[in-house]
Design a protein around this motif. Structure first.
Motif, PDB file in Angstrom:
ATOM      1  N   ARG A  99       0.647  -1.380  -0.147  1.00 44.38           N
ATOM      2  CA  ARG A  99       0.063  -0.057   0.027  1.00 44.38           C
ATOM      3  C   ARG A  99       0.979   1.405   0.162  1.00 44.38           C
ATOM      4  O   ARG A  99       0.607   2.153  -0.782  1.00 44.38           O
ATOM      5  N   GLU A 100       2.283   1.308   0.796  1.00 44.14           N
ATOM      6  CA  GLU A 100       2.876   2.447   0.836  1.00 44.14           C
ATOM      7  C   GLU A 100       3.672   2.788  -0.453  1.00 44.14           C
ATOM      8  O   GLU A 100       3.712   3.747  -0.827  1.00 44.14           O
ATOM      9  N   VAL A 101       4.029   1.555  -1.185  1.00 43.59           N
ATOM     10  CA  VAL A 101       4.685   1.619  -2.323  1.00 43.59           C
ATOM     11  C   VAL A 101       3.737   1.957  -3.512  1.00 43.59           C
ATOM     12  O   VAL A 101       4.280   2.900  -4.478  1.00 43.59           O
ATOM     13  N   VAL A 102       2.661   1.847  -3.548  1.00 47.04           N
ATOM     14  CA  VAL A 102       1.606   1.967  -4.460  1.00 47.04           C
ATOM     15  C   VAL A 102       1.385   3.570  -4.360  1.00 47.04           C
ATOM     16  O   VAL A 102       1.287   4.098  -5.507  1.00 47.04           O
ATOM     17  N   GLU A 103       0.976   3.863  -3.446  1.00 48.86           N
ATOM     18  CA  GLU A 103       0.850   5.477  -3.340  1.00 48.86           C
ATOM     19  C   GLU A 103       2.113   6.238  -3.536  1.00 48.86           C
ATOM     20  O   GLU A 103       1.884   7.346  -4.223  1.00 48.86           O
ATOM     21  N   ASN A 104       3.246   5.674  -3.097  1.00 47.61           N
ATOM     22  CA  ASN A 104       4.406   6.635  -3.484  1.00 47.61           C
ATOM     23  C   ASN A 104       4.528   6.552  -5.073  1.00 47.61           C
ATOM     24  O   ASN A 104       5.117   7.461  -5.655  1.00 47.61           O
ATOM     25  N   SER A 105       4.373   5.314  -5.656  1.00 47.80           N
ATOM     26  CA  SER A 105       4.695   5.164  -7.139  1.00 47.80           C
ATOM     27  C   SER A 105       3.519   6.112  -7.930  1.00 47.80           C
ATOM     28  O   SER A 105       4.112   6.638  -9.003  1.00 47.80           O
ATOM     29  N   LEU A 106       2.405   6.334  -7.394  1.00 41.77           N
ATOM     30  CA  LEU A 106       1.440   7.074  -8.028  1.00 41.77           C
ATOM     31  C   LEU A 106       1.839   8.634  -7.947  1.00 41.77           C
ATOM     32  O   LEU A 106       1.675   9.377  -9.056  1.00 41.77           O
ATOM     33  N   ARG A 107       2.367   9.102  -6.852  1.00 33.72           N
ATOM     34  CA  ARG A 107       2.960  10.352  -6.679  1.00 33.72           C
ATOM     35  C   ARG A 107       4.269  10.277  -7.743  1.00 33.72           C
ATOM     36  O   ARG A 107       4.413  11.376  -8.131  1.00 33.72           O
ATOM     37  N   ASN A 108       5.373   9.505  -7.655  1.00 36.06           N
ATOM     38  CA  ASN A 108       6.447   9.700  -8.533  1.00 36.06           C
ATOM     39  C   ASN A 108       6.141   9.655  -9.887  1.00 36.06           C
ATOM     40  O   ASN A 108       6.589  10.592 -10.905  1.00 36.06           O
ATOM     41  N   LEU A 109       5.094   8.819 -10.409  1.00 35.52           N
ATOM     42  CA  LEU A 109       4.679   8.814 -11.809  1.00 35.52           C
ATOM     43  C   LEU A 109       3.793  10.142 -12.137  1.00 35.52           C
ATOM     44  O   LEU A 109       3.776  10.644 -13.370  1.00 35.52           O
ATOM     45  N   GLY A 110       3.150  10.905 -11.288  1.00 34.24           N
ATOM     46  CA  GLY A 110       2.348  11.995 -11.446  1.00 34.24           C
ATOM     47  C   GLY A 110       0.890  11.523 -12.033  1.00 34.24           C
ATOM     48  O   GLY A 110       0.452  12.043 -12.765  1.00 34.24           O
ATOM     49  N   MET A 111       0.617  10.375 -11.821  1.00 31.67           N
ATOM     50  CA  MET A 111      -0.452   9.743 -12.205  1.00 31.67           C
ATOM     51  C   MET A 111      -1.772   9.372 -11.314  1.00 31.67           C
ATOM     52  O   MET A 111      -1.265   9.104 -10.099  1.00 31.67           O
ATOM     53  N   ASP A 112      -2.868   9.195 -11.707  1.00 31.48           N
ATOM     54  CA  ASP A 112      -3.923   8.951 -10.844  1.00 31.48           C
ATOM     55  C   ASP A 112      -4.163   7.544 -10.803  1.00 31.48           C
ATOM     56  O   ASP A 112      -5.215   6.663 -10.027  1.00 31.48           O
ATOM     57  N   HIS A 113      -3.616   6.602 -11.630  1.00 31.77           N
ATOM     58  CA  HIS A 113      -3.896   5.217 -11.678  1.00 31.77           C
ATOM     59  C   HIS A 113      -2.400   4.502 -12.476  1.00 31.77           C
ATOM     60  O   HIS A 113      -1.974   5.132 -13.213  1.00 31.77           O
ATOM     61  N   ILE A 114      -2.186   3.367 -12.000  1.00 30.88           N
ATOM     62  CA  ILE A 114      -1.185   2.320 -12.761  1.00 30.88           C
ATOM     63  C   ILE A 114      -1.889   1.347 -13.380  1.00 30.88           C
ATOM     64  O   ILE A 114      -2.779   0.782 -13.112  1.00 30.88           O
ATOM     65  N   ASP A 115      -1.343   1.347 -14.802  1.00 29.56           N
ATOM     66  CA  ASP A 115      -2.079   0.280 -15.716  1.00 29.56           C
ATOM     67  C   ASP A 115      -1.805  -1.116 -15.148  1.00 29.56           C
ATOM     68  O   ASP A 115      -2.658  -1.906 -15.303  1.00 29.56           O
ATOM     69  N   VAL A 116      -0.492  -1.286 -14.850  1.00 30.34           N
ATOM     70  CA  VAL A 116       0.194  -2.819 -14.774  1.00 30.34           C
ATOM     71  C   VAL A 116       1.047  -2.715 -13.319  1.00 30.34           C
ATOM     72  O   VAL A 116       1.956  -2.129 -13.392  1.00 30.34           O
ATOM     73  N   LEU A 117       0.472  -3.409 -12.358  1.00 28.53           N
ATOM     74  CA  LEU A 117       1.082  -3.550 -11.006  1.00 28.53           C
ATOM     75  C   LEU A 117       1.742  -4.897 -10.902  1.00 28.53           C
ATOM     76  O   LEU A 117       0.939  -5.914 -10.724  1.00 28.53           O
ATOM     77  N   TYR A 118       2.957  -4.843 -10.759  1.00 26.23           N
ATOM     78  CA  TYR A 118       3.837  -6.202 -10.750  1.00 26.23           C
ATOM     79  C   TYR A 118       4.015  -6.420  -9.353  1.00 26.23           C
ATOM     80  O   TYR A 118       4.705  -5.586  -8.806  1.00 26.23           O
ATOM     81  N   GLN A 119       4.278  -7.695  -8.806  1.00 26.33           N
ATOM     82  CA  GLN A 119       5.007  -8.131  -7.694  1.00 26.33           C
ATOM     83  C   GLN A 119       6.263  -8.368  -8.418  1.00 26.33           C
ATOM     84  O   GLN A 119       6.677  -9.147  -9.075  1.00 26.33           O
ATOM     85  N   HIS A 120       7.318  -7.634  -7.941  1.00 29.99           N
ATOM     86  CA  HIS A 120       8.667  -7.676  -8.722  1.00 29.99           C
ATOM     87  C   HIS A 120       9.404  -9.081  -8.457  1.00 29.99           C
ATOM     88  O   HIS A 120      10.160  -9.320  -9.357  1.00 29.99           O
ATOM     89  N   ARG A 121       9.308  -9.438  -7.219  1.00 36.31           N
ATOM     90  CA  ARG A 121       9.651 -10.798  -6.914  1.00 36.31           C
ATOM     91  C   ARG A 121       8.868 -11.400  -5.903  1.00 36.31           C
ATOM     92  O   ARG A 121       8.432 -11.021  -4.987  1.00 36.31           O
ATOM     93  N   VAL A 122       8.744 -12.901  -5.954  1.00 35.43           N
ATOM     94  CA  VAL A 122       7.913 -13.673  -5.186  1.00 35.43           C
ATOM     95  C   VAL A 122       8.621 -13.354  -3.640  1.00 35.43           C
ATOM     96  O   VAL A 122       9.949 -13.742  -3.390  1.00 35.43           O
ATOM     97  N   ASP A 123       7.917 -13.044  -2.622  1.00 36.65           N
ATOM     98  CA  ASP A 123       8.303 -12.892  -1.357  1.00 36.65           C
ATOM     99  C   ASP A 123       7.847 -14.395  -0.414  1.00 36.65           C
ATOM    100  O   ASP A 123       6.754 -14.513  -0.376  1.00 36.65           O
ATOM    101  N   PRO A 124       8.918 -15.052  -0.283  1.00 36.08           N
ATOM    102  CA  PRO A 124       8.558 -16.412   0.406  1.00 36.08           C
ATOM    103  C   PRO A 124       8.202 -16.239   1.889  1.00 36.08           C
ATOM    104  O   PRO A 124       7.337 -17.207   2.383  1.00 36.08           O
ATOM    105  N   THR A 125       8.223 -15.020   2.477  1.00 36.16           N
ATOM    106  CA  THR A 125       7.428 -14.774   3.766  1.00 36.16           C
ATOM    107  C   THR A 125       6.114 -14.180   3.767  1.00 36.16           C
ATOM    108  O   THR A 125       5.336 -14.374   5.028  1.00 36.16           O
ATOM    109  N   VAL A 126       5.417 -14.151   2.784  1.00 35.15           N
ATOM    110  CA  VAL A 126       4.309 -13.569   2.567  1.00 35.15           C
ATOM    111  C   VAL A 126       3.279 -14.620   1.499  1.00 35.15           C
ATOM    112  O   VAL A 126       3.653 -14.634   0.529  1.00 35.15           O
TER     113      VAL A 126
END
Length: 321
Positions: A99-126
């Motif tokens: 949730r924190e990263v997505v809100e940061n990414s929206l601000r960084n991109l200067g956009m109100d939505h992201i078209d494709v959101l990837y999990q960059h690498r699988v986190d074995p702990t989640v």
């Protein structure tokens, strides 16, 4: 440029996309203005799919991409990623972090939505179900359109897909790196599109590869096994033979390598990256290069199973290997 459909949720992009990582990291020092010019040239030539990530400069790359596409934002598909922590590059796909990263990414991109959101690498702990559920929250809220995974294996894809349909998988794939083909059956089974990153073998398949020691100290290729003595010479020879085949078709070796990827399936959209507007034009030209059965057979003869040297550093693994 012709378009392709990735997944079954409505994601449509140009047949060739653009990967922006190299503007900010991994391939030696670069200049922002060069990256912006390359992105805008790509758009002028019909590219509609642009890939970035929080990891690429910890938000700086997203800012560059956002500035570059500002005047044509509604005409393109923007993909970004979550899943790492600074400065140690550890995995973190806990819902609160996403949730924190997505809100940061929206601000960084200067956009109100992201078209494709990837999990960059699988986190074995989640649990992947928690990850997919968190992305679903953003999709339901209209802040994200499509869900993607990167370097995920069959079990992870199936479990994620059951919670929130996965539109696309991103993994390294090129004439030099063929291991991911073992995942194609599950992609077909679930109707997931595929985005090859490093489709030009991290630059080797441009025909401009140099011995590892000649690269800048910040360049990842200094430590890449494919550039090390023994492997390097074999890869140079394979590239030489591919270059000859490409020349017989009035094409470059990079165009041949990208055309080969496009020929592997209608659900494949490679994302070559470059800081050069001229290279962008060359890459886009691959979409018009038709390969015959004889061409494909010759390519297989030159590189039956891929290049020489592992793509993964010793001690590093991914979800499906």
């Amino acid at each position: 440029m012709q378009t392709r459909t990735l997944g079954q949720q409505g994601l449509t992009t140009s047949a060739i996309g653009y990967g922006s990582m190299g503007i900010s990291m991994a391939y030696g020092p670069g200049e922002e203005h060069e990256g912006v010019a390359a992105i805008q040239k790509a758009h002028d030539l019909g590219v509609t799919f642009f890939d970035t990530a929080e990891l690429y400069g910890w938000g700086e790359n997203e800012k560059i991409v956002g500035r570059a596409v500002k005047d044509f934002r509604d005409e393109v598909v923007i993909a970004t990623k979550f899943g790492f922590t600074a400065p140690d590059y550890g995995y973190n796909s806990r819902p609160e972090h996403i949730r924190e990263v997505v809100e940061n990414s929206l601000r960084n991109l200067g956009m109100d939505h992201i078209d494709v959101l990837y999990q960059h690498r699988v986190d074995p702990t989640v649990p992947i179900e928690d990850v997919a559920g968190t992305v679903k929250e953003f999709i339901d809220a209209g802040k994200v359109k499509y869900f993607g995974l990167s370097e995920a294996g069959p079990d992870t894809m199936r479990r994620a897909h059951a919670v929130q349909p996965v539109s696309v998988l991103q993994t390294e794939y090129s004439l030099f790196e063929r291991d991911v083909e073992v995942l194609f059956p599950v992609l077909n089974e679930l109707g997931i599109g595929f985005v090859p990153y490093s489709p030009l073998g991290r630059g080797f398949l441009t025909g401009t590869a140099k011995p590892a020691a000649e690269y800048d100290e910040t360049d990842m290729r200094r430590g890449d096994a494919r550039w090390q003595p023994g492997n390097f010479e074999k890869n140079v020879e394979a590239t030489r033979q591919l270059t000859e085949l490409a020349a017989s078709k009035n094409a470059t070796v990079a165009q041949l390598a990208l055309a080969w990827l496009l020929a592997q399936g209608e659900n494949i959209v490679p994302i070559p990256g470059t800081r050069s507007a001229n290279r962008v034009e060359e890459n886009v030209g691959a979409a018009d290069l038709a390969l015959t059965d004889a061409d494909l057979a010759r390519i297989t003869e030159i590189l039956p199973t891929g290049g020489f040297g592992s793509r993964l550093p010793e001690g590093i693994s991914v979800d499906w290997v």
